[in-house]
Write an enzyme that holds these catalytic residues in place. Structure first.
Site, mmCIF file in Angstrom:
data_model
loop_
_atom_site.group_PDB
_atom_site.id
_atom_site.type_symbol
_atom_site.label_atom_id
_atom_site.label_comp_id
_atom_site.label_asym_id
_atom_site.label_seq_id
_atom_site.Cartn_x
_atom_site.Cartn_y
_atom_site.Cartn_z
ATOM 1 C CG ASP A 1 -2.068 0.967 1.150
ATOM 2 O OD1 ASP A 1 -3.106 0.699 0.527
ATOM 3 O OD2 ASP A 1 -1.885 2.055 1.740
ATOM 4 C CD1 TRP A 2 -1.354 5.413 1.122
ATOM 5 C CD2 TRP A 2 0.418 6.623 0.533
ATOM 6 N NE1 TRP A 2 -1.808 6.498 0.421
ATOM 7 C CE2 TRP A 2 -0.747 7.268 0.043
ATOM 8 C CE3 TRP A 2 1.660 7.215 0.276
ATOM 9 C CZ2 TRP A 2 -0.705 8.464 -0.673
ATOM 10 C CZ3 TRP A 2 1.701 8.399 -0.447
ATOM 11 C CH2 TRP A 2 0.539 9.012 -0.902
ATOM 12 C CD1 TRP B 1 -8.776 4.068 -0.661
ATOM 13 C CD2 TRP B 1 -10.119 3.682 1.071
ATOM 14 N NE1 TRP B 1 -8.114 4.467 0.482
ATOM 15 C CE2 TRP B 1 -8.920 4.243 1.560
ATOM 16 C CE3 TRP B 1 -11.126 3.364 1.987
ATOM 17 C CZ2 TRP B 1 -8.689 4.475 2.908
ATOM 18 C CZ3 TRP B 1 -10.902 3.605 3.344
ATOM 19 C CH2 TRP B 1 -9.696 4.149 3.792
ATOM 20 C CG ASP C 1 -5.469 -5.388 -3.064
ATOM 21 O OD1 ASP C 1 -6.522 -4.789 -2.778
ATOM 22 O OD2 ASP C 1 -4.355 -4.839 -3.124
ATOM 23 C CG HIS D 1 -5.356 -3.571 0.421
ATOM 24 N ND1 HIS D 1 -4.684 -3.282 -0.745
ATOM 25 C CD2 HIS D 1 -5.054 -2.553 1.286
ATOM 26 C CE1 HIS D 1 -4.008 -2.142 -0.610
ATOM 27 N NE2 HIS D 1 -4.217 -1.692 0.613
#
Length: 306
Positions: free
Chosen positions: A123-124, A164, A250, A280
């Site tokens: 993710d980030w 999202w 995901d 995810h």
């Protein structure tokens, strides 16, 4: 820069999270400093595995992976991004920008003198971690990209992400533990959900988490777009080992692994894997399995360089 610090008692007796806290100070970009919390486990002389979380989790996400990594003889370092976990949390949403997140983590890896690291970014953790790799390639020996991407805003981010992004701004209750639960394919206990909520006693602590979805470049003129394009140029010439370890369920990052494999030279010949049964947050769903993938990747690529 005004910042909040979550009380220590919020982190007592969290299930599976008995790690000693470590801290480093970084410039806040406004004349002051911020405190970054990180886990540092395993052999201190070993090359580190640098575990970077994303939105809206914190280093708790890596609790299942760290023992596997350290038992294999490696050092595991897992920071909490500014605004998350036990790290300081600037109280104004405008204080959070993509560039500042990169600058804060750059100052952090300088502070701990990170060298010969294996980045594991999800993710980030990838959006920031891959910028670190591109801008400070001498500090990294290899990369594991796990359910992440590096957007420039030149292509549509996909309906799942846009849904999202809209939800994150419109929901009156930004329930961090509930969001984590919704991004997993396994059932989470009430205690684990509460642990993900622990860094956020109330909504005033969530400004960074609320802002993150808006910082993802979704248009070509985004403030971070040019820097990410520059990072892709570096990655386009990156010949050190680069592994994709994505989950099979995901919707947000689906397909990004193929882009990495088509673009980054270091992906050639690597044992890219799709981890079955993971959402995810594959560290939560399949943490031990992902950790073993990382350990095996390090072992294989170290053998190749000897």
């Amino acid at each position: 820069m005004e910042a909040l610090r979550t009380p220590d008692d919020r982190f007592r007796n969290l299930p599976g999270y008995g790690f000693e806290p470590h801290y480093a100070e970084v410039p806040d970009g406004d004349g002051g400093t911020l405190r970054v919390h990180y886990i540092d486990e395993g052999q201190q002389g070993a090359a580190p595995v640098f575990l970077m979380h994303g939105e809206p989790s914190w280093s708790y996400l890596y609790r299942k992976m760290i023992p596997v990594i350290t038992q294999a003889g490696h050092r595991a370092i897992a920071p909490d991004l500014i605004g998350f976990g036990r790290s300081d949390k600037p109280s104004k949403r405008a204080d959070y920008t993509y560039l500042r997140h990169v600058d804060w983590m750059t100052a952090f890896i300088d502070a701990i003198n990170l060298r010969e690291a294996t980045l594991v970014g999800q993710d980030w953790g990838g959006l920031i971690g891959l910028r670190l790799v591109a801008e400070h390639p001498d500090r990294f020996a290899r990369v594991v990209a796990a359910n992440t991407f590096l957007p420039t805003g030149d292509t549509n981010p996909g309906e799942a992400f846009l849904r999202w992004q809209t939800y994150s701004q419109q929901t009156p209750n930004f329930h961090v533990g509930g969001i984590i639960r919704g991004g997993c394919k396994t059932e989470l206990s009430r205690e684990v959900i509460d642990a993900y909520n622990a860094p956020f006693p109330n909504d005033t602590y969530k400004e960074g988490a609320r802002q993150f979805p808006l910082l993802v470049p979704t248009r070509p003129d985004d403030p971070a777009a040019e820097a990410n394009r520059a990072a892709w140029k570096v990655l386009g010439a990156w010949e050190k080992p680069f592994l994709c370890a994505f989950s099979d369920q995901d919707p947000v990052t689906r397909g990004a692994d193929k882009l990495f494999q088509a673009t980054v030279p270091g992906t050639k010949g690597q044992p890219h894997t799709t981890i079955a049964g993971g959402g995810h947050f594959l560290q939560e769903d399949k943490g031990e399995e992902l950790a073993q993938v990382v350990v095996d990747f390090i072992a294989a690529t170290e053998k190749e360089t000897k």
